[in-house]
Design a protein around this motif. Sequence first.
Motif, short mmCIF file in Angstrom:
data_model
loop_
_atom_site.label_atom_id
_atom_site.label_comp_id
_atom_site.label_asym_id
_atom_site.label_seq_id
_atom_site.Cartn_x
_atom_site.Cartn_y
_atom_site.Cartn_z
N ASN A 177 0.89 -1.12 0.04
CA ASN A 177 -0.17 0.10 0.01
C ASN A 177 0.81 1.17 0.07
N PRO A 178 0.99 1.97 -1.11
CA PRO A 178 1.90 3.08 -1.27
C PRO A 178 1.37 4.31 -0.60
N ASN A 179 0.17 4.48 -0.13
CA ASN A 179 -0.56 5.50 0.72
C ASN A 179 -0.01 5.59 1.94
N PRO A 180 0.49 6.84 2.43
CA PRO A 180 0.97 6.96 3.71
C PRO A 180 -0.23 7.43 4.89
N TYR A 181 -1.28 7.67 4.12
CA TYR A 181 -2.32 8.17 5.07
C TYR A 181 -3.57 7.25 5.09
N LYS A 182 -3.84 6.44 4.03
CA LYS A 182 -5.09 5.63 3.99
C LYS A 182 -4.69 4.23 3.86
N PRO A 183 -5.77 3.24 4.68
CA PRO A 183 -5.62 1.99 4.44
C PRO A 183 -6.05 1.48 3.09
#
Length: 240
Positions: A177-183
């Motif tokens: 998961n490359p998003n640092p804010y969302k699962p």
Amino acid sequence: EAKKDSCFEKRKTQMASSSYFLVIALLALASWQTMASDPSPLQDFCVAENSSHVLVNGFVCKDPKDVKAEDFFLAAKLDMPRDTNTNKVGSNVTLINVMRLPGLNTLGISLARIDYAPLGENPPHAHPRATEILTVLEGTLYAGFVTSNPDNKFLSKVLNKGDVFVFPEGLIHFQFNPNPYKPAVAIAALSSQNPGAITIANAVFGSKPAISDDVLAKAFQVEKNTVDWLQAQFWADNHN
């Protein structure tokens, strides 16, 4: 001269016969290799009888007269998020296989819900008995797999909600998961009632007993103290 011709013909016949049986044997072996997957059911179902002490490739069948709807049902609550903080990789795999759902026995299928924390991953692993098809339900995933020797070609894609990606049987693959804010959340279907999973780092550096550091240092072309450090890490399992 006639006797010599007769011996020659006899030898030719024997050689032809041997060649025929060799071809048959090779075809049989090739056929067995292509059929090396979960057995096809020879009846409507074969619900696993988990209390049996008989050892077979799979599970012994429950008497059909005793089969109930509950054998094919599991209140798995796959709509609910899983805890991704229980391990360092930041993911949680909830596998529904024959051990949890007896009705899957001999049907050659299972599934899993995979939860990813922000920047979480399902680390490089392989399923020795199954092909996997992954569907992204929420978020974004970077996913890929590596082909076998000698090419070791890396194939990857960035997947968004609703996208599907296939990981061929036995090949090393991962999701991140490359998003640092969302699962992120995905559902995977696997072509085996018990696909198995070999997490590469866990298997290589977390085996019990440990693989010799001489062996791993040579294999990875690193110093032995690097191998010793890796073997000292806590290799957590993200499967539940």
